[in-house]
Design an enzyme around this catalytic site. Structure first.
Site, PDB file in Angstrom:
ATOM      1  N   HIS A 129      -1.255   1.813  -4.305  1.00 20.54           N
ATOM      2  CA  HIS A 129      -1.757   3.124  -4.043  1.00 20.54           C
ATOM      3  C   HIS A 129      -0.825   4.034  -4.771  1.00 20.54           C
ATOM      4  O   HIS A 129      -0.988   5.266  -4.636  1.00 20.54           O
ATOM      5  CB  HIS A 129      -1.895   3.473  -2.692  1.00 20.54           C
ATOM      6  CG  HIS A 129      -2.811   2.697  -1.684  1.00 20.54           C
ATOM      7  ND1 HIS A 129      -3.089   2.628  -0.498  1.00 20.54           N
ATOM      8  CD2 HIS A 129      -3.966   2.099  -2.361  1.00 20.54           C
ATOM      9  CE1 HIS A 129      -4.137   1.893   0.005  1.00 20.54           C
ATOM     10  NE2 HIS A 129      -4.681   1.610  -1.063  1.00 20.54           N
ATOM     11  N   GLY A 132       2.946  -4.457   9.109  1.00 22.43           N
ATOM     12  CA  GLY A 132       2.883  -2.734   9.292  1.00 22.43           C
ATOM     13  C   GLY A 132       1.623  -2.417   8.560  1.00 22.43           C
ATOM     14  O   GLY A 132       1.833  -1.197   8.065  1.00 22.43           O
ATOM     15  N   THR A 133       0.611  -2.926   8.558  1.00 26.83           N
ATOM     16  CA  THR A 133      -0.869  -2.161   8.283  1.00 26.83           C
ATOM     17  C   THR A 133      -1.881  -2.171   9.123  1.00 26.83           C
ATOM     18  O   THR A 133      -2.142  -3.328   9.749  1.00 26.83           O
ATOM     19  CB  THR A 133      -1.047  -2.651   6.808  1.00 26.83           C
ATOM     20  OG1 THR A 133      -2.526  -2.067   6.568  1.00 26.83           O
ATOM     21  CG2 THR A 133      -1.323  -4.257   6.676  1.00 26.83           C
ATOM     22  N   SER A 134      -2.670  -1.212   9.229  1.00 24.63           N
ATOM     23  CA  SER A 134      -3.628  -1.176  10.223  1.00 24.63           C
ATOM     24  C   SER A 134      -4.965  -1.721   9.911  1.00 24.63           C
ATOM     25  O   SER A 134      -5.945  -2.065  10.576  1.00 24.63           O
ATOM     26  CB  SER A 134      -4.106   0.060  10.839  1.00 24.63           C
ATOM     27  OG  SER A 134      -4.452   0.998   9.516  1.00 24.63           O
ATOM     28  N   GLN A 141       0.782  -1.146  -0.169  1.00 30.05           N
ATOM     29  CA  GLN A 141       0.096  -0.056   0.027  1.00 30.05           C
ATOM     30  C   GLN A 141       1.090   1.281  -0.073  1.00 30.05           C
ATOM     31  O   GLN A 141       0.453   2.331  -0.160  1.00 30.05           O
ATOM     32  CB  GLN A 141      -0.796  -0.165   1.098  1.00 30.05           C
ATOM     33  CG  GLN A 141      -1.923  -1.018   1.373  1.00 30.05           C
ATOM     34  CD  GLN A 141      -2.402  -1.125   2.665  1.00 30.05           C
ATOM     35  OE1 GLN A 141      -3.441  -0.641   3.092  1.00 30.05           O
ATOM     36  NE2 GLN A 141      -1.873  -2.094   3.531  1.00 30.05           N
ATOM     37  N   ASN A 142       2.115   0.849   0.227  1.00 25.33           N
ATOM     38  CA  ASN A 142       3.054   2.240   0.211  1.00 25.33           C
ATOM     39  C   ASN A 142       3.499   2.614  -1.045  1.00 25.33           C
ATOM     40  O   ASN A 142       3.561   1.959  -2.156  1.00 25.33           O
ATOM     41  CB  ASN A 142       4.199   1.629   1.066  1.00 25.33           C
ATOM     42  CG  ASN A 142       4.138   1.224   2.244  1.00 25.33           C
ATOM     43  OD1 ASN A 142       3.031   1.652   3.083  1.00 25.33           O
ATOM     44  ND2 ASN A 142       5.231   0.637   2.989  1.00 25.33           N
ATOM     45  N   VAL A 143       3.710   4.210  -1.031  1.00 22.33           N
ATOM     46  CA  VAL A 143       3.855   4.794  -2.222  1.00 22.33           C
ATOM     47  C   VAL A 143       5.461   5.061  -2.352  1.00 22.33           C
ATOM     48  O   VAL A 143       5.981   5.648  -3.342  1.00 22.33           O
ATOM     49  CB  VAL A 143       2.968   6.112  -2.592  1.00 22.33           C
ATOM     50  CG1 VAL A 143       1.424   5.879  -2.303  1.00 22.33           C
ATOM     51  CG2 VAL A 143       3.288   7.093  -1.246  1.00 22.33           C
TER      52      VAL A 143
HETATM   53  P1  OAD Z   1      -1.572   2.839   9.049  1.00 18.75           P
HETATM   54  O1  OAD Z   1      -0.898   4.194   9.566  1.00 18.75           O
HETATM   55  O2  OAD Z   1      -2.852   2.878   9.085  1.00 18.75           O
HETATM   56  O3  OAD Z   1      -1.299   1.748   9.892  1.00 18.75           O
HETATM   57  C1  OAD Z   1       0.215   1.662  10.119  1.00 18.75           C
HETATM   58  C2  OAD Z   1       0.293   0.296  10.845  1.00 18.75           C
HETATM   59  O4  OAD Z   1       1.997   0.045  11.138  1.00 18.75           O
HETATM   60  C3  OAD Z   1      -0.286   0.201  12.310  1.00 18.75           C
HETATM   61  O5  OAD Z   1      -0.825  -1.144  12.408  1.00 18.75           O
HETATM   62  C4  OAD Z   1       1.154   0.303  13.247  1.00 18.75           C
HETATM   63  O6  OAD Z   1       0.858  -0.369  14.581  1.00 18.75           O
HETATM   64  C5  OAD Z   1       2.100  -0.226  12.290  1.00 18.75           C
HETATM   65  N1  OAD Z   1       3.456  -0.001  12.673  1.00 18.75           N
HETATM   66  C6  OAD Z   1       4.077   1.351  13.289  1.00 18.75           C
HETATM   67  N2  OAD Z   1       5.290   1.182  13.457  1.00 18.75           N
HETATM   68  C7  OAD Z   1       5.830  -0.025  12.787  1.00 18.75           C
HETATM   69  C8  OAD Z   1       7.147  -0.811  12.639  1.00 18.75           C
HETATM   70  N3  OAD Z   1       8.271  -0.147  13.140  1.00 18.75           N
HETATM   71  N4  OAD Z   1       7.021  -2.043  12.131  1.00 18.75           N
HETATM   72  C9  OAD Z   1       5.860  -2.539  11.922  1.00 18.75           C
HETATM   73  N5  OAD Z   1       4.602  -1.917  11.936  1.00 18.75           N
HETATM   74  C10 OAD Z   1       4.604  -0.963  12.346  1.00 18.75           C
HETATM   75  O7  OAD Z   1      -0.897   2.529   7.617  1.00 18.75           O
HETATM   76  P2  OAD Z   1      -1.530   1.869   6.206  1.00 18.75           P
HETATM   77  O8  OAD Z   1      -2.481   0.710   7.066  1.00 18.75           O
HETATM   78  O9  OAD Z   1      -0.469   1.475   5.553  1.00 18.75           O
HETATM   79  O10 OAD Z   1      -3.508   5.601   1.413  1.00 18.75           O
HETATM   80  O11 OAD Z   1      -2.554   2.636   5.527  1.00 18.75           O
HETATM   81  C11 OAD Z   1      -3.137   2.348   4.422  1.00 18.75           C
HETATM   82  C12 OAD Z   1      -3.423   3.294   3.442  1.00 18.75           C
HETATM   83  O12 OAD Z   1      -4.117   4.586   4.493  1.00 18.75           O
HETATM   84  C13 OAD Z   1      -2.204   4.229   3.061  1.00 18.75           C
HETATM   85  O13 OAD Z   1      -1.859   3.437   1.889  1.00 18.75           O
HETATM   86  C14 OAD Z   1      -2.803   5.462   2.889  1.00 18.75           C
HETATM   87  C15 OAD Z   1      -3.308   5.780   4.163  1.00 18.75           C
HETATM   88  O14 OAD Z   1      -4.421   6.699   4.007  1.00 18.75           O
HETATM   89  C16 OAD Z   1      -3.335   6.446   0.839  1.00 18.75           C
HETATM   90  O15 OAD Z   1      -2.880   7.490   0.856  1.00 18.75           O
HETATM   91  C17 OAD Z   1      -4.161   6.310  -0.620  1.00 18.75           C
END
Ligand code: OAD
Length: 232
Positions: free
Chosen positions: A104, A170-172, A86-88
Site C-alpha cells: 500500500h 495483525g490484519t483484519s 500492508q503497512n506504509v
Molecule cells: P485493521 O485496522 O483493519 O486491522 C488491524 C488488526 O490488527 C485487527 O485484526 C486487530 O485485532 C489487530 N491488532 C490490534 N492490536 C494488535 C497487536 N498489538 N498485535 C497484533 N495485532 C493487533 O488494519 P489492516 O488489516 O492492516 O490501507 O488494514 C488493511 C488496510 O486498510 C490498511 O493497509 C489501510 C487500511 O485502510 C490503506 O490505507 C490503503
C-alpha cells in the site's frame, strides 16, 4: 532454507504506538476514509489529504520497531523470510528485515502526479502544496488509495505461492486484494495467524495464536524451533 512468508497489517505496529484502522479508536473511526485516502479526496481537498499523511508521518518519526518486528528479523536465522506488508510505515526496515514488499505504498516517500515512476524520499514530516517533481508537477503521498490498483500484488502473489510456511500478523483481512493473498499459499502448508482478536477467515487449517504481535511472534519462534528440533 524454507521460505517463510509473513503478511503483516496495522496490528504489528500497534505496540509501537501507531493506530490501527478498524478497531475502536482506530483511524477510520476518526476520519472518513474516502475523504482522506482516495483519488476523490485528493481532487477535492488536497490540503486535508496532505495534513492527514503529514500527521501520520510525524507519529511515525517518533515511533520505533517493537518486539513483533524484531522477532521477524530473528526468524531470518532459520528461514528465508519474505515480508509482504500492508503497512506504509518503515518499522520492518528499521527493525532490520531484509525482504520487504509494501503493498500500500510508503509514508516516507512522495510520488509525482504525472509520472508514477518518479518517487522521492520525504525529508522530515512535511509534504506541502508546491512541492514538485523534477517534471514540475505536484508531489502526492506515495500511498495506494482506495479505488487505486495495487501495483505490487502480482509480485506478492508470486512470493506467497512459494511459501513453505505462511504467517499472518495483525490484519483484519478486510481489504482486498491484500486479504486474498492467503489463498495463494500452497495447500497443506502450516499457516499461523497472530492477532489478539478474532479474525474471520475461511481457512480452517490455521493455527491461531491469540496474542499481541510482540508475544505472538515470540510464541511462533518457540513453536517453529520446537518443530525443527533447533536448540538455538
Ligand atoms: P485493521 O485496522 O483493519 O486491522 C488491524 C488488526 O490488527 C485487527 O485484526 C486487530 O485485532 C489487530 N491488532 C490490534 N492490536 C494488535 C497487536 N498489538 N498485535 C497484533 N495485532 C493487533 O488494519 P489492516 O488489516 O492492516 O490501507 O488494514 C488493511 C488496510 O486498510 C490498511 O493497509 C489501510 C487500511 O485502510 C490503506 O490505507 C490503503
Amino acid at each position: 532454507m524454507k521460505n517463510l512468508v509473513v503478511l503483516t497489517g496495522a496490528g504489528i505496529s500497534a505496540e509501537s504506538g501507531i493506530k490501527t484502522f478498524r478497531e475502536m479508536g482506530g483511524l477510520w473511526e476518526e476520519y472518513d476514509v474516502m475523504e482522506v485516502a482516495s483519488p476523490h479526496a485528493w481532487e477535492n481537498n488536497q490540503e486535508l489529504v496532505m495534513r492527514f499523511y503529514n500527521e501520520r508521518r510525524k507519529k511515525l518519526l517518533e515511533a520505533s520497531p517493537n518486539e513483533g518486528h524484531i522477532g521477524l528479523v530473528e526468524l531470518e536465522k532459520y528461514f528465508n523470510v519474505h515480508i509482504v506488508t500492508q503497512n506504509v510505515d518503515d518499522l520492518h526496515e528499521r527493525a532490520g528485515s531484509k525482504n520487504i514488499l509494501h503493498l500500500h505504498g510508503e509514508l516516507k516517500k512522495s510520488r509525482s502526479t504525472i509520472d508514477p515512476n518518479l518517487i522521492y524520499e520525504i525529508s522530515g514530516w512535511e509534504l506541502k502544496t508546491g512541492d514538485k517533481c523534477e517534471k514540475g508537477s505536484q508531489l502526492r503521498p506515495h500511498i495506494v488509495w482506495f479505488g487505486e490498483a495495487v501495483p505490487a500484488i502480482a509480485e506478492a502473489a508470486d512470493i506467497c505461492e512459494k511459501a513453505d510456511i505462511f504467517v499472518v500478523v495483525g490484519t483484519s483481512l478486510n481489504v482486498y486484494p491484500a486479504a486474498g493473498l492467503i489463498d495463494y499459499a500452497p495447500n497443506g502448508i502450516p499457516v499461523f495467524l497472530i492477532d489478539p482478536n478474532d479474525v474471520g477467515t475461511k481457512n480452517t487449517e490455521i493455527t491461531f495464536i491469540k496474542e499481541k504481535a510482540g508475544t505472538g511472534v515470540q510464541k511462533l519462534i518457540g513453536f517453529l524451533k520446537e518443530k525443527s528440533g533447533s536448540n538455538d
